[in-house]
Scaffold this motif. Structure first.
Motif, PDB file in Angstrom:
ATOM      1  N   ASP A   1       0.836  -1.204   0.000  1.00 17.97           N
ATOM      2  CA  ASP A   1       0.000   0.000   0.000  1.00 17.97           C
ATOM      3  C   ASP A   1       0.872   1.256   0.000  1.00 17.97           C
ATOM      4  N   PHE A   2       2.009   1.198   0.703  1.00 19.12           N
ATOM      5  CA  PHE A   2       2.903   2.361   0.749  1.00 19.12           C
ATOM      6  C   PHE A   2       3.380   2.730  -0.643  1.00 19.12           C
ATOM      7  N   ASP A   3       3.796   1.725  -1.423  1.00 23.49           N
ATOM      8  CA  ASP A   3       4.289   1.994  -2.777  1.00 23.49           C
ATOM      9  C   ASP A   3       3.191   2.575  -3.655  1.00 23.49           C
ATOM     10  N   LYS A   4       1.978   2.026  -3.527  1.00 25.88           N
ATOM     11  CA  LYS A   4       0.859   2.528  -4.330  1.00 25.88           C
ATOM     12  C   LYS A   4       0.545   3.971  -3.980  1.00 25.88           C
ATOM     13  N   VAL A   5       0.446   4.257  -2.686  1.00 25.46           N
ATOM     14  CA  VAL A   5       0.124   5.619  -2.248  1.00 25.46           C
ATOM     15  C   VAL A   5       1.232   6.587  -2.650  1.00 25.46           C
ATOM     16  N   HIS A   6       2.491   6.165  -2.499  1.00 24.73           N
ATOM     17  CA  HIS A   6       3.616   7.028  -2.875  1.00 24.73           C
ATOM     18  C   HIS A   6       3.552   7.359  -4.361  1.00 24.73           C
ATOM     19  N   GLY A   7       3.258   6.380  -5.183  1.00 22.38           N
ATOM     20  CA  GLY A   7       3.149   6.632  -6.616  1.00 22.38           C
ATOM     21  C   GLY A   7       2.052   7.623  -6.951  1.00 22.38           C
ATOM     22  N   LEU A   8       0.899   7.489  -6.300  1.00 23.80           N
ATOM     23  CA  LEU A   8      -0.212   8.404  -6.548  1.00 23.80           C
ATOM     24  C   LEU A   8       0.093   9.805  -6.034  1.00 23.80           C
ATOM     25  N   VAL A   9       0.765   9.886  -4.892  1.00 24.44           N
ATOM     26  CA  VAL A   9       1.063  11.191  -4.304  1.00 24.44           C
ATOM     27  C   VAL A   9       2.027  11.993  -5.165  1.00 24.44           C
ATOM     28  N   ILE A  10       3.024  11.354  -5.768  1.00 25.30           N
ATOM     29  CA  ILE A  10       3.999  12.118  -6.547  1.00 25.30           C
ATOM     30  C   ILE A  10       3.481  12.510  -7.922  1.00 25.30           C
ATOM     31  N   GLY A  11       2.281  12.013  -8.289  1.00 28.07           N
ATOM     32  CA  GLY A  11       1.706  12.514  -9.531  1.00 28.07           C
ATOM     33  C   GLY A  11       1.113  11.506 -10.482  1.00 28.07           C
ATOM     34  N   ALA A  12       1.176  10.202 -10.150  1.00 24.08           N
ATOM     35  CA  ALA A  12       0.546   9.211 -11.019  1.00 24.08           C
ATOM     36  C   ALA A  12      -0.973   9.283 -10.875  1.00 24.08           C
TER      37      ALA A  12
ATOM     38  N   GLY B   1      -9.346   5.687   1.060  1.00 25.80           N
ATOM     39  CA  GLY B   1      -9.247   6.589   2.194  1.00 25.80           C
ATOM     40  C   GLY B   1      -7.825   6.991   2.509  1.00 25.80           C
ATOM     41  N   ASN B   2      -6.927   6.028   2.528  1.00 29.73           N
ATOM     42  CA  ASN B   2      -5.537   6.331   2.835  1.00 29.73           C
ATOM     43  C   ASN B   2      -4.926   7.227   1.770  1.00 29.73           C
ATOM     44  N   THR B   3      -5.284   7.000   0.512  1.00 30.50           N
ATOM     45  CA  THR B   3      -4.800   7.829  -0.588  1.00 30.50           C
ATOM     46  C   THR B   3      -5.221   9.280  -0.388  1.00 30.50           C
ATOM     47  N   VAL B   4      -6.486   9.505  -0.056  1.00 29.93           N
ATOM     48  CA  VAL B   4      -6.985  10.868   0.165  1.00 29.93           C
ATOM     49  C   VAL B   4      -6.248  11.509   1.333  1.00 29.93           C
ATOM     50  N   MET B   5      -6.085  10.794   2.426  1.00 32.31           N
ATOM     51  CA  MET B   5      -5.445  11.364   3.613  1.00 32.31           C
ATOM     52  C   MET B   5      -3.985  11.740   3.352  1.00 32.31           C
ATOM     53  N   VAL B   6      -3.283  10.910   2.586  1.00 34.16           N
ATOM     54  CA  VAL B   6      -1.898  11.232   2.262  1.00 34.16           C
ATOM     55  C   VAL B   6      -1.837  12.476   1.373  1.00 34.16           C
ATOM     56  N   HIS B   7      -2.751  12.605   0.424  1.00 32.50           N
ATOM     57  CA  HIS B   7      -2.784  13.794  -0.429  1.00 32.50           C
ATOM     58  C   HIS B   7      -3.086  15.051   0.398  1.00 32.50           C
ATOM     59  N   ILE B   8      -4.021  14.936   1.338  1.00 34.66           N
ATOM     60  CA  ILE B   8      -4.337  16.064   2.215  1.00 34.66           C
ATOM     61  C   ILE B   8      -3.113  16.449   3.040  1.00 34.66           C
ATOM     62  N   ARG B   9      -2.389  15.465   3.533  1.00 32.38           N
ATOM     63  CA  ARG B   9      -1.210  15.725   4.360  1.00 32.38           C
ATOM     64  C   ARG B   9      -0.139  16.487   3.568  1.00 32.38           C
ATOM     65  N   THR B  10       0.134  16.037   2.349  1.00 34.18           N
ATOM     66  CA  THR B  10       1.157  16.717   1.535  1.00 34.18           C
ATOM     67  C   THR B  10       0.665  18.088   1.081  1.00 34.18           C
ATOM     68  N   LEU B  11      -0.632  18.205   0.838  1.00 30.55           N
ATOM     69  CA  LEU B  11      -1.204  19.498   0.450  1.00 30.55           C
ATOM     70  C   LEU B  11      -1.046  20.505   1.590  1.00 30.55           C
ATOM     71  N   ARG B  12      -1.325  20.083   2.805  1.00 27.63           N
ATOM     72  CA  ARG B  12      -1.157  20.967   3.960  1.00 27.63           C
ATOM     73  C   ARG B  12       0.300  21.408   4.117  1.00 27.63           C
ATOM     74  N   LYS B  13       1.217  20.474   3.890  1.00 25.60           N
ATOM     75  CA  LYS B  13       2.633  20.801   4.003  1.00 25.60           C
ATOM     76  C   LYS B  13       3.038  21.849   2.977  1.00 25.60           C
ATOM     77  N   LYS B  14       2.573  21.696   1.744  1.00 28.45           N
ATOM     78  CA  LYS B  14       2.915  22.652   0.693  1.00 28.45           C
ATOM     79  C   LYS B  14       2.286  24.017   0.942  1.00 28.45           C
ATOM     80  N   LEU B  15       1.125  24.030   1.604  1.00 27.16           N
ATOM     81  CA  LEU B  15       0.457  25.294   1.935  1.00 27.16           C
ATOM     82  C   LEU B  15       0.996  25.897   3.232  1.00 27.16           C
ATOM     83  N   LYS B  16       2.018  25.252   3.798  1.00 22.86           N
ATOM     84  CA  LYS B  16       2.681  25.737   5.011  1.00 22.86           C
ATOM     85  C   LYS B  16       1.703  25.900   6.171  1.00 22.86           C
ATOM     86  N   GLU B  17       0.826  24.895   6.305  1.00 23.96           N
ATOM     87  CA  GLU B  17      -0.184  24.944   7.348  1.00 23.96           C
ATOM     88  C   GLU B  17       0.428  24.918   8.744  1.00 23.96           C
TER      89      GLU B  17
END
Length: 231
Positions: free
Chosen positions: A86-97, A195-211
């Motif tokens: 699951d980590f590999d799948k989520v990582h791939g989706l998060v970086i832009g796949a 669900g995990n995919t969405v949460m990881v995207h939200i987490r990285t989005l918050r980081k980029k927005l300097k939350e």
């Protein structure tokens, strides 16, 4: 009418040939390369509509290729990989796949996913009579036409899915979206285990927005329900 061109970046010749046969039967124009550098060169010099990208390749792996092209080219990317966690799948989706298929796979399923990604991409990029509005909230400016996000005069680089999540939430402030609803609207698919995919995207989005530096967060978690934009 221009034929849709699909780039296959796969160093295993038998797999690349098998994929190509099935895609050509569908009427697609297929281009094959065997390493990451060739993939980048093909995208920079030819009109490519979708990329099927193996992760483990010579010279430059699929992750590096994605990082290199995502800021310059907007096209669907489907990862192929022997990595099944699951980590590999989520990582791939998060970086832009846009999709992730594990080996071994059936060519018929891959063709179905190619068709689905192209339909979704063309729908999202077709001219619309109801143009989406530029959103300006505090120091945050979100432009749907240019697909840019500016935070206090600094351009923030987001993946396509991160941008779509942000625009979805920001265009309906105070509305609470469940994880299932975000997945269905952004990925355009029925929700199963996203669900995990969405949460990881939200987490990285918050980081980029300097939350972490803001007292009042733009993206607020409503525990047990989902997420809302606190604009």
């Amino acid at each position: 009418m221009k034929r849709i061109s699909i780039l296959i970046a796969e160093d295993e010749e038998e797999i690349a040939d098998l994929i190509a046969i099935h895609l050509e039967k569908e009427g697609y124009h297929v281009i094959k390369v065997s390493d990451g550098l060739e993939a980048i060169h093909a995208i920079q010099t030819q009109s490519i509509d979708l990329l099927i990208l193996d992760i483990m390749m010579p010279k430059m792996d699929g992750y590096e290729v994605t990082h290199h092209i995502r800021g310059q080219h907007n096209l669907p990317i489907i990862f192929l990989s022997a990595k099944t966690s699951d980590f590999d799948k989520v990582h791939g989706l998060v970086i832009g796949a846009d999709d992730y298929m594990t080996k071994p796979f059936t060519p018929i399923e891959l063709v179905a996913r190619v068709n689905a990604q192209l339909r979704r991409f063309m729908k999202l990029n077709q001219p619309k009579t109801d143009n989406k509005l530029i959103l300006e909230i505090g120091g945050l400016v979100i432009s749907p036409d240019q697909r840019t996000v500016i935070l206090y005069d600094e351009t923030i680089e987001l993946t396509p899915k991160e941008f779509e999540i942000l625009y979805l939430l920001a265009s309906h402030p105070k509305k609470v979206y469940s994880v299932e609803n975000i997945f269905q609207q952004v990925w355009g698919e029925a929700y199963f285990e996203g669900g995990n995919t969405v949460m990881v995207h939200i987490r990285t989005l918050r980081k980029k927005l300097k939350e972490d530096k803001r007292k009042n967060k733009w993206i607020k978690t409503v525990w047990g329900v989902g997420y809302t934009f606190n604009g």
